[in-house]
Design a protein around this motif. Structure first.
Motif, PDB file in Angstrom:
ATOM      1  N   LEU A   1     -11.247  77.003 -12.334  1.00 47.24           N
ATOM      2  CA  LEU A   1      -9.863  76.888 -12.786  1.00 47.24           C
ATOM      3  C   LEU A   1      -9.482  78.051 -13.694  1.00 47.24           C
ATOM      4  O   LEU A   1     -10.304  78.541 -14.471  1.00 47.24           O
ATOM      5  CB  LEU A   1      -9.658  75.575 -13.543  1.00 47.24           C
ATOM      6  N   GLN A   2      -8.249  78.491 -13.598  1.00 42.39           N
ATOM      7  CA  GLN A   2      -7.720  79.485 -14.523  1.00 42.39           C
ATOM      8  C   GLN A   2      -7.498  78.837 -15.885  1.00 42.39           C
ATOM      9  O   GLN A   2      -7.389  77.601 -15.977  1.00 42.39           O
ATOM     10  CB  GLN A   2      -6.399  80.049 -13.997  1.00 42.39           C
ATOM     11  N   PRO A   3      -7.452  79.610 -16.969  1.00 42.62           N
ATOM     12  CA  PRO A   3      -7.269  79.020 -18.306  1.00 42.62           C
ATOM     13  C   PRO A   3      -6.040  78.126 -18.407  1.00 42.62           C
ATOM     14  O   PRO A   3      -6.114  77.028 -18.976  1.00 42.62           O
ATOM     15  CB  PRO A   3      -7.142  80.256 -19.211  1.00 42.62           C
ATOM     16  N   GLN A   4      -4.926  78.555 -17.841  1.00 44.91           N
ATOM     17  CA  GLN A   4      -3.711  77.751 -17.910  1.00 44.91           C
ATOM     18  C   GLN A   4      -3.872  76.452 -17.123  1.00 44.91           C
ATOM     19  O   GLN A   4      -3.428  75.383 -17.550  1.00 44.91           O
ATOM     20  CB  GLN A   4      -2.522  78.559 -17.367  1.00 44.91           C
ATOM     21  N   GLU A   5      -4.528  76.551 -15.961  1.00 44.76           N
ATOM     22  CA  GLU A   5      -4.755  75.356 -15.144  1.00 44.76           C
ATOM     23  C   GLU A   5      -5.660  74.366 -15.858  1.00 44.76           C
ATOM     24  O   GLU A   5      -5.433  73.151 -15.806  1.00 44.76           O
ATOM     25  CB  GLU A   5      -5.377  75.759 -13.808  1.00 44.76           C
ATOM     26  N   LEU A   6      -6.692  74.870 -16.545  1.00 41.02           N
ATOM     27  CA  LEU A   6      -7.597  73.999 -17.268  1.00 41.02           C
ATOM     28  C   LEU A   6      -6.878  73.295 -18.411  1.00 41.02           C
ATOM     29  O   LEU A   6      -7.080  72.090 -18.641  1.00 41.02           O
ATOM     30  CB  LEU A   6      -8.780  74.813 -17.802  1.00 41.02           C
ATOM     31  N   GLN A   7      -6.033  74.023 -19.125  1.00 45.12           N
ATOM     32  CA  GLN A   7      -5.290  73.421 -20.225  1.00 45.12           C
ATOM     33  C   GLN A   7      -4.318  72.350 -19.721  1.00 45.12           C
ATOM     34  O   GLN A   7      -4.160  71.298 -20.337  1.00 45.12           O
ATOM     35  CB  GLN A   7      -4.536  74.506 -21.009  1.00 45.12           C
ATOM     36  N   GLU A   8      -3.672  72.623 -18.585  1.00 43.19           N
ATOM     37  CA  GLU A   8      -2.753  71.638 -18.013  1.00 43.19           C
ATOM     38  C   GLU A   8      -3.496  70.389 -17.562  1.00 43.19           C
ATOM     39  O   GLU A   8      -3.020  69.267 -17.736  1.00 43.19           O
ATOM     40  CB  GLU A   8      -2.004  72.264 -16.835  1.00 43.19           C
ATOM     41  N   LEU A   9      -4.705  70.587 -16.974  1.00 40.31           N
ATOM     42  CA  LEU A   9      -5.505  69.447 -16.539  1.00 40.31           C
ATOM     43  C   LEU A   9      -5.927  68.601 -17.736  1.00 40.31           C
ATOM     44  O   LEU A   9      -5.869  67.362 -17.680  1.00 40.31           O
ATOM     45  CB  LEU A   9      -6.727  69.945 -15.773  1.00 40.31           C
ATOM     46  N   LYS A  10      -6.338  69.238 -18.814  1.00 42.34           N
ATOM     47  CA  LYS A  10      -6.735  68.500 -20.009  1.00 42.34           C
ATOM     48  C   LYS A  10      -5.550  67.735 -20.584  1.00 42.34           C
ATOM     49  O   LYS A  10      -5.690  66.593 -21.052  1.00 42.34           O
ATOM     50  CB  LYS A  10      -7.299  69.463 -21.062  1.00 42.34           C
ATOM     51  N   PHE A  11      -4.364  68.344 -20.535  1.00 36.96           N
ATOM     52  CA  PHE A  11      -3.166  67.687 -21.050  1.00 36.96           C
ATOM     53  C   PHE A  11      -2.838  66.449 -20.223  1.00 36.96           C
ATOM     54  O   PHE A  11      -2.495  65.388 -20.763  1.00 36.96           O
ATOM     55  CB  PHE A  11      -1.995  68.665 -21.037  1.00 36.96           C
ATOM     56  N   LEU A  12      -2.966  66.577 -18.893  1.00 31.42           N
ATOM     57  CA  LEU A  12      -2.690  65.437 -18.016  1.00 31.42           C
ATOM     58  C   LEU A  12      -3.697  64.313 -18.236  1.00 31.42           C
ATOM     59  O   LEU A  12      -3.339  63.126 -18.236  1.00 31.42           O
ATOM     60  CB  LEU A  12      -2.722  65.886 -16.558  1.00 31.42           C
ATOM     61  N   ARG A  13      -4.967  64.682 -18.427  1.00 29.12           N
ATOM     62  CA  ARG A  13      -5.979  63.664 -18.663  1.00 29.12           C
ATOM     63  C   ARG A  13      -5.739  62.938 -19.973  1.00 29.12           C
ATOM     64  O   ARG A  13      -5.892  61.714 -20.057  1.00 29.12           O
ATOM     65  CB  ARG A  13      -7.369  64.299 -18.663  1.00 29.12           C
ATOM     66  N   ARG A  14      -5.348  63.685 -20.997  1.00 36.28           N
ATOM     67  CA  ARG A  14      -5.044  63.038 -22.274  1.00 36.28           C
ATOM     68  C   ARG A  14      -3.859  62.107 -22.128  1.00 36.28           C
ATOM     69  O   ARG A  14      -3.816  61.040 -22.709  1.00 36.28           O
ATOM     70  CB  ARG A  14      -4.767  64.092 -23.348  1.00 36.28           C
ATOM     71  N   GLY A  15      -2.884  62.514 -21.311  1.00 35.95           N
ATOM     72  CA  GLY A  15      -1.705  61.670 -21.105  1.00 35.95           C
ATOM     73  C   GLY A  15      -2.032  60.408 -20.343  1.00 35.95           C
ATOM     74  O   GLY A  15      -1.500  59.339 -20.642  1.00 35.95           O
ATOM     75  N   ASN A  16      -2.963  60.518 -19.363  1.00 36.27           N
ATOM     76  CA  ASN A  16      -3.302  59.353 -18.548  1.00 36.27           C
ATOM     77  C   ASN A  16      -4.103  58.325 -19.327  1.00 36.27           C
ATOM     78  O   ASN A  16      -3.962  57.117 -19.104  1.00 36.27           O
ATOM     79  CB  ASN A  16      -4.102  59.788 -17.315  1.00 36.27           C
ATOM     80  N   PHE A  17      -4.966  58.800 -20.226  1.00 34.69           N
ATOM     81  CA  PHE A  17      -5.843  57.877 -20.946  1.00 34.69           C
ATOM     82  C   PHE A  17      -5.323  57.536 -22.339  1.00 34.69           C
ATOM     83  O   PHE A  17      -6.013  56.911 -23.122  1.00 34.69           O
ATOM     84  CB  PHE A  17      -7.253  58.485 -21.069  1.00 34.69           C
TER      85      PHE A  17
END
Length: 341
Positions: free
Chosen positions: A316-332
């Protein structure tokens, strides 16, 4: 064949910052050797004088700070130089790359040499200023600083004086590329194993060896370039150059006539001595800065090692990784309590 591959886990700005910091530290560490090299090339320092004696003479005459004359200019030049070199290198690699995304060793070296030439030509005025600051007397300076040197050279000698000797940069790239290619195509014979199995230490030794051979072959062009940069009728003693000449060819001729052919290699010893510490500090600093960036981007557990964080997709690119982490935090994220009427 080689494949063009870049670590996508580090952003372009981070990569540029790592390269700039690594280059500044390595330049600052080897600045005294660079000064002795330039003084020997120009002719300010007698060729019979040893490195230690020449350095001590400079310190006695101008103070210990004189060993770092022109270093600030060299460090400030790094960031535009690195940006131009990286951008043009990518362009040349894409130009030389085949349909499968592969590039030959010779084409890769040519791409690096052409990229370095482009960056050098664009930032060449800063190199002229650096040479002028090195050869002048620190206690009786003709230039009060970097900006004053630019202003004075431009108004006294004209714009073209800032590009005096630039053609030698292009000419010197030919033996430099040939020397690098000669070393790299014989490395597997030296180590008796294929290049993809080289360890980091082997790659470091290979880089130093290639740089030593390439710089030795291209050094006469570098010597004449320094003489052309330093000579000026507006400076005391014509800039301290040991010969008087009217152009590039005449500079070669006068140098050989006055000091023999070996005069074209004056200062080579100091130049070769700085290769190992220069590349050693540059590579180690760049790798540490890269680890810091990877840690901040969330790929590794510590900036002191390359140990990966479990469960992190390294593609993953840095921006993609940050977006994925943000989505995971939002889901949980636990649901917020609501007030019932």
């Amino acid at each position: 064949m080689a494949t063009w591959k870049r670590d996508g886990r580090v952003t372009g700005c981070q990569r540029l910052g790592c390269a700039g910091l690594a280059g500044a530290l390595s330049l600052s560490l080897t600045a005294p050797l660079e000064l002795l090299t330039v003084l020997a090339q120009v002719g300010t320092s007698p060729p019979w004088r040893g490195l230690w004696q020449a350095g001590r003479s400079v310190c006695q005459a101008e103070g210990i700070g004189a060993l770092w004359k022109g270093n600030l200019t060299a460090c400030l030049r790094l960031f535009p130089y690195s940006a131009l070199q990286l951008a043009s290198y990518r362009r040349f690699v894409m130009l030389f790359m085949d349909d499968l995304g592969h590039i030959s060793q010779w084409s890769a070296i040519m791409a690096g040499s052409l990229a370095g030439t482009v960056a050098t030509v664009v930032t060449y005025p800063t190199d002229v200023v650096k040479t002028r600051l090195i050869v002048q007397n620190r206690l009786e300076p003709s230039y009060k600083g970097i900006l004053h040197a630019f202003y004075t050279i431009y108004h006294q000698e004209g714009f073209l004086a800032l590009y005096r000797g630039v053609s030698l940069t292009v000419l010197g790239a030919i033996p430099f590329s040939a020397g690098s290619f000669f070393v790299y195509i014989n490395l597997n014979k030296i180590w008796q194993e294929p290049s993809f199995r080289f360890s980091p230490l082997q790659n470091f030794i290979n880089g130093c060896l290639a740089a030593g051979v390439a710089q030795t072959l291209s050094f006469p062009f570098e010597t004449v370039k320094r003489k052309m940069q330093a000579q000026s009728p507006c400076l005391p003693h014509y800039g301290g150059v040991d010969i008087r000449f009217t152009g590039m060819v005449d500079c070669f001729r006068q140098t050989v006539k006055t000091k023999s052919v070996l005069g074209l290699w004056c200062g080579l010893t100091a130049n070769l001595l700085k290769i190992v510490p220069y590349y050693g500090v540059m590579f180690s600093t760049f790798e540490f800065c890269k680890r810091v960036c990877l840690y901040r981007n969330g790929y590794i557990e510590s900036p002191l090692s390359y140990k990966l964080i479990p469960g992190v997709d390294q593609s993953l690119q840095p921006q993609e990784l940050q977006e994925l982490k943000f989505l995971r935090r939002g889901n949980f994220e636990p649901p917020k309590p609501t007030l019932e009427n």
